[in-house]
Design an enzyme around this catalytic site. Structure first.
Site, PDB file in Angstrom:
ATOM      1  N   ARG A   1       1.851  -1.052 -11.002  1.00 24.38           N
ATOM      2  CA  ARG A   1       1.345  -0.067 -10.048  1.00 24.38           C
ATOM      3  C   ARG A   1       0.424   0.978 -10.691  1.00 24.38           C
ATOM      4  O   ARG A   1      -0.114   1.822  -9.973  1.00 24.38           O
ATOM      5  CB  ARG A   1       2.472   0.596  -9.292  1.00 24.38           C
ATOM      6  CG  ARG A   1       3.336   1.540 -10.083  1.00 24.38           C
ATOM      7  CD  ARG A   1       4.446   2.139  -9.198  1.00 24.38           C
ATOM      8  NE  ARG A   1       3.988   2.414  -7.873  1.00 24.38           N
ATOM      9  CZ  ARG A   1       4.589   1.998  -6.753  1.00 24.38           C
ATOM     10  NH1 ARG A   1       5.704   1.318  -6.830  1.00 24.38           N
ATOM     11  NH2 ARG A   1       4.099   2.289  -5.592  1.00 24.38           N
TER      12      ARG A   1
ATOM     13  N   LYS B   1      10.027  11.413  -2.557  1.00 21.00           N
ATOM     14  CA  LYS B   1      11.258  11.693  -1.818  1.00 21.00           C
ATOM     15  C   LYS B   1      11.126  12.831  -0.818  1.00 21.00           C
ATOM     16  O   LYS B   1      11.967  13.000   0.046  1.00 21.00           O
ATOM     17  CB  LYS B   1      12.396  12.017  -2.802  1.00 21.00           C
ATOM     18  CG  LYS B   1      12.940  10.758  -3.475  1.00 21.00           C
ATOM     19  CD  LYS B   1      14.045  11.119  -4.458  1.00 21.00           C
ATOM     20  CE  LYS B   1      14.193  10.045  -5.523  1.00 21.00           C
ATOM     21  NZ  LYS B   1      14.559  10.602  -6.806  1.00 21.00           N
TER      22      LYS B   1
ATOM     23  N   GLY C   1       8.481  -6.188  -5.212  1.00 23.57           N
ATOM     24  CA  GLY C   1       8.623  -6.798  -3.897  1.00 23.57           C
ATOM     25  C   GLY C   1      10.085  -6.871  -3.492  1.00 23.57           C
ATOM     26  O   GLY C   1      10.714  -7.905  -3.647  1.00 23.57           O
TER      27      GLY C   1
ATOM     28  N   ILE D   1       1.587  -0.894  -2.380  1.00 22.38           N
ATOM     29  CA  ILE D   1       1.344  -1.882  -3.428  1.00 22.38           C
ATOM     30  C   ILE D   1       1.858  -3.256  -2.959  1.00 22.38           C
ATOM     31  O   ILE D   1       1.330  -4.295  -3.349  1.00 22.38           O
ATOM     32  CB  ILE D   1       2.079  -1.422  -4.709  1.00 22.38           C
ATOM     33  CG1 ILE D   1       1.433  -2.040  -5.927  1.00 22.38           C
ATOM     34  CG2 ILE D   1       3.551  -1.721  -4.692  1.00 22.38           C
ATOM     35  CD1 ILE D   1       0.542  -1.114  -6.635  1.00 22.38           C
ATOM     36  N   ASP D   2       2.877  -3.240  -2.115  1.00 26.03           N
ATOM     37  CA  ASP D   2       3.554  -4.483  -1.710  1.00 26.03           C
ATOM     38  C   ASP D   2       2.820  -5.242  -0.606  1.00 26.03           C
ATOM     39  O   ASP D   2       3.196  -6.356  -0.277  1.00 26.03           O
ATOM     40  CB  ASP D   2       4.974  -4.169  -1.232  1.00 26.03           C
ATOM     41  CG  ASP D   2       5.853  -3.677  -2.350  1.00 26.03           C
ATOM     42  OD1 ASP D   2       5.705  -4.191  -3.471  1.00 26.03           O
ATOM     43  OD2 ASP D   2       6.687  -2.785  -2.113  1.00 26.03           O
TER      44      ASP D   2
END
Lengths: 354, 354, 354, 354
Positions: C280, C73, C176, C132-133
């Site tokens: 992940r 963040k 996703g 990761i996506d």
């Protein structure tokens, strides 16, 4: 000699290894004819079965699940449900029509109870214990449990890298509604710092305290929690909180509940993973393949020796057998002073006790 | 209280899990100071050691090998070799200098024998059994064995797909010079059709016969053979054949020898894989992580209770302890009528017997 | 030359492999001094960093997560949140104090955007894409994605055995939110019969129809659904249904929502597993270790060549670089006629289209 | 339309995934009839085939090897061996008898060459490239390669723990007689410090020097060596040394040869593992399952479009096709300045160069 085999209750890694070992042993050692009943006891009512021979069981040792199918609700004595009609006579008709001399029933507590009733109706039965939860009475370990523990441990290995990278508390909710064996062994194998099981009510404050201590040293915390674990004062607290929750989307089980309780008490992010069905599927570990094969061989030996109404069991390092009647209706819970619980405490794992 | 820890002999998955459990238990339960001796008993001579605390053992549970290092030849009483000088007094000097009150020695047969001698010189010792081969006396199972079996089973799973695709006989040579546990359990877990172990001399003709029977049905054959397995008449046959061989490049062990014997007797290709060192390295299975943790915790308990000259052991499902003196110089071989051997025969596996 | 490295955004398998490759390449090829900034851009504000040398990156290639920590963040230009104060000047003070000549920023879309702003303030930056996506613009594949796909495929392998044993529909909800790459590749690798992705709105009735067809042939169905997938008419339908649900405990995401919709339409049990964080974490696959190493080496090359304001990328089989400015704010979605989508349709996978 | 499929040459993970994708695509998109030829081109001579439909290919996606069987020596144009008779007319008789309109041939260099000749005899052919070694011309990556790399990387992970525990040099000999792709990518993924490939002759002294440098810092060394790697001056050196060796039992390949050369030059133990057949068996990685499925789908597309005499290939990230004639007789070796070779050097890996 003509022997039937069925698998009942939930699926579990190693069922196929048992089917294979029973079938091969009966064929090799007794020249028996073997028939697989499909979808557990349901197959006795729908009259679904298939012949099992060497070719039929080739290559299934390492396969998860059961080639015979299973059903976790069908009880021919109460078809369906507790108020259901007794269809056991129809089932016995099919048994007689097939010409079965005996039945090898692979399943848990419920399957053993039903098998026991068929025994009383004249069908000789040998039981093989199956429970992913490892909580069946009279046997120290059942196949499928090691596989479930391995899935949990691998998941904790994965969650730990995320926990460390973000400085988070990571909660993994495992199977185990009544017994905490999976959360306990899986947690120990995966290096969890907190392990919460149904047998030991936990204090949210004690858990939070452990997380804070670790965070103060820059460390993340892994929590292995059984789905049946509950805080002191009992599950009621959880149910009530869930019912009052303004954000139903985030809920799902005791793991998510614990996350909500912990978040205000610790100064870091908390994330929950519900491991779910991956714990019971997939190829059995080598340990489970061997144990299931030993169980299947022993069951065939009992059939050959005419020792019926007995269930195979592991006691110490030996495969033995016990009367099925001793098993029914009892759960093997984690004793609060079990060696592994003491070892957990010894190496500094919190069990959520104040 | 100040306790030393060392790991001796060959490396093995789970050593770090023991080091972690001993260290954490001694710190949490006794407030002990813990020191790791480096590279087995060699560290007592080279005066190499390091402090072990909570931070030092963080994250090592799932790591293969040993963070302390090990050495498989160093015996301070014969430094080096049987004709070597006795350097045990120098080792004891370092022990006194460090101020060790006791030593936890993790290792096999050889390590236990050395530890026993140091005990006689006034250093209280607790032993933790380690052997990838699972052949140590007094304990039914040792950590590392399940991991080795898992590597063998996975390798057999792989070899089986090649065997089936080409209609070949696939030979996998496993560890096990004297005891056949790895070849036996690994073979059972990996679905081998032939398992050859040192305890049961095999007949090449019987093995060939099994391969031919299977080939006649279009089936490939998987053979799991321990490095110490030998044909009837003994290892001499192998040695002689190897020495006379015109093609040394293809040789390498009993697996390759068997391939050469089988090729003229079967009507298909034969291929050999020597599994080698991958059987003893890598992350321990969850089962081994838990067993190693239980062993480490129990060792710490023995130290706390002042029960020395004892080795931790698994008997039945319980972790107990036995006098170290009972262990030395004895091997736990596979009994020819062991339950698993009978199960193997029962499901149709050939043990190479005529 | 003194170079800083940081990892931003969510963790991802392969981050450590990049850190290792950047560090080793800069040391070996440029003799550079390397410093790791801790917890992403937050470390520039908390002034937390550590030297990175050969010893510091030894053994981290196969480790999941990031040894530097990360934060998803922290944006120094809006600290914290969009309304937050601009603390970028303080961050630059620390950069100057450390004496950094350039920064290698490993992260996703957000990290690249922030890096781009620091570039404008005079800190030369090289970006390494992480998601990761697999949905970052300009690069065809990112490390971590193959590892996530592997976790999904293994989970589907497990769920399939349970599905077959019980004749169930098994739903696996994958990561996703905007792009369906994980659900698509994971589903294809795991043999899913239905794959639902955000880019292609699905019809519940079409999904039910496929499940019924298969059940009519005694077959179970595996559904791979991305968390961001939505029925025709949009996500609103789901939100409303969840809000009205009388049983909040069963809910959790689009997977659970789909289960509730399917249950009345199909004549079998439906079960959902939310794969969550295990996608992940953990050790990167060998593919990802190699790709991450190539990316890290290329980033060091860019630094050495003084080519800043660029991000490493994979195009075809080559590692190249693109201006960071081209990447920001764009997502790489799955085209509806992508080759893999056509292959899925070709082999009979339903994408939920009517 | 009636299409035949066969798999030729050595087995490889992903063959079944191709068979499945070709079969399902041809059935779904063209309504074709599909027949599997058994054991490669041998099945055309032994007239062995079986129908392939949806049920026949169910569940084979994740299975290693090939359900059709294969044969790595059968060439109908030279049956058997180079001096063998030309049996291609008999093969074409069987093709006509079956009524095949076209053939999908999955295999390597040799299979493509034979397929090309059948094309000339009037059998339209589409080729799908298969080579574990990744050295086929015109395609950047072939299925099976990622799986082999994964096996090597996992083995190196295991060997590394033993290496570190004992302070040893650990040598792993991989597949790759002419091309070093497996040793290179596997070595990079497994963190090897030395990688030796056929394309770059190595200096034993340079390798020893690297081992000594590392040992001086207390570090072990992992060497990934392709079976076809050779020292400067060529393989002759090796052959001669092996022939003169007094201890043939320890030999076996270039890995063992290197061990013998290194032992007198380094002050530590050296151990070799010959990875062998486990590199080509077992379940394909998710990456390979997807790639094989894409290849199979594309092959079916070519058949549908009547584009014959072409081989499927991966170029960049796209599946394309090339004339089969372009492929035959050429090997894709590792360029000495390949990006991955440069990355290896960049992070400090030795390629054995002086």
């Amino acid at each position: 000699m003509h022997i039937g085999i069925l698998t009942g209750g939930g699926d579990c890694p190693g069922l196929n290894a048992v089917i294979r070992a029973v079938t091969l042993s009966l064929i090799n050692e007794c020249g028996a004819k073997v028939t697989g009943i499909e979808r557990g006891f349901l197959g006795l009512l729908t009259r679904s079965s298939r012949p099992l021979d060497t070719a039929a069981v080739a290559g299934i040792l390492a396969e998860g699940g059961t080639i015979l199918g299973t059903h976790n609700k069908c009880d021919p004595f109460h078809y369906f449900g507790a108020a259901g009609a007794d269809s056991s006579a129809a089932a016995m008709d099919y048994v007689r029509e097939l010409g079965l001399d005996a039945l090898v029933a692979i399943g848990g507590d419920g399957t053993m109870a039903i098998a026991h009733k068929f025994e009383a109706m004249g069908l000789p039965v040998v039981g093989v214990p199956k429970t992913i939860d490892n909580d069946l009475f009279c046997t120290e370990r059942t196949f499928g449990f090691d596989s479930a523990v391995a899935v949990v441990a691998e998941a904790l290995d994965r969650l730990a890298t995320t926990g460390r990278s973000h400085g988070r508390v990571m909660i993994a909710e495992t199977m185990g509604r009544y017994a905490g064996w999976i959360a306990l062994e899986g947690g120990m194998a995966g290096g969890a710092e907190v392990i919460l099981i149904p047998e030991i009510p936990f204090s949210v404050e004690a858990v939070a305290e452990r997380c804070r201590e670790r965070a103060a040293h820059g460390l993340s915390t892994i929590i292995s929690i059984a789905e049946g674990a509950a805080p002191e004062g009992g599950g009621l607290t959880i149910q009530r909180t869930i019912a009052d929750s303004p954000d139903p989307l985030r809920l799902g089980g005791v793991g998510n509940w614990l996350q909500q309780q912990l978040e205000p008490l610790v100064d870091c992010e908390v994330r929950t993973t519900l491991l779910g069905h991956i714990q019971r599927g997939g190829s059995p570990t080598p340990f489970d393949r061997v144990l299931a094969t030993r169980f299947g061989y022993h069951a065939a030996q009992l059939v050959e020796a005419g020792q019926f109404a007995r269930m195979v069991a592991l006691q110490g390092d030996a495969v033995v057998s016990v009367p099925i009647s001793e098993v029914a209706g009892k759960n093997r819970l984690v004793p609060r002073d079990h060696e592994l619980v003491r070892a957990a405490r010894g190496i500094g794992v919190s069990l959520g006790e104040k």
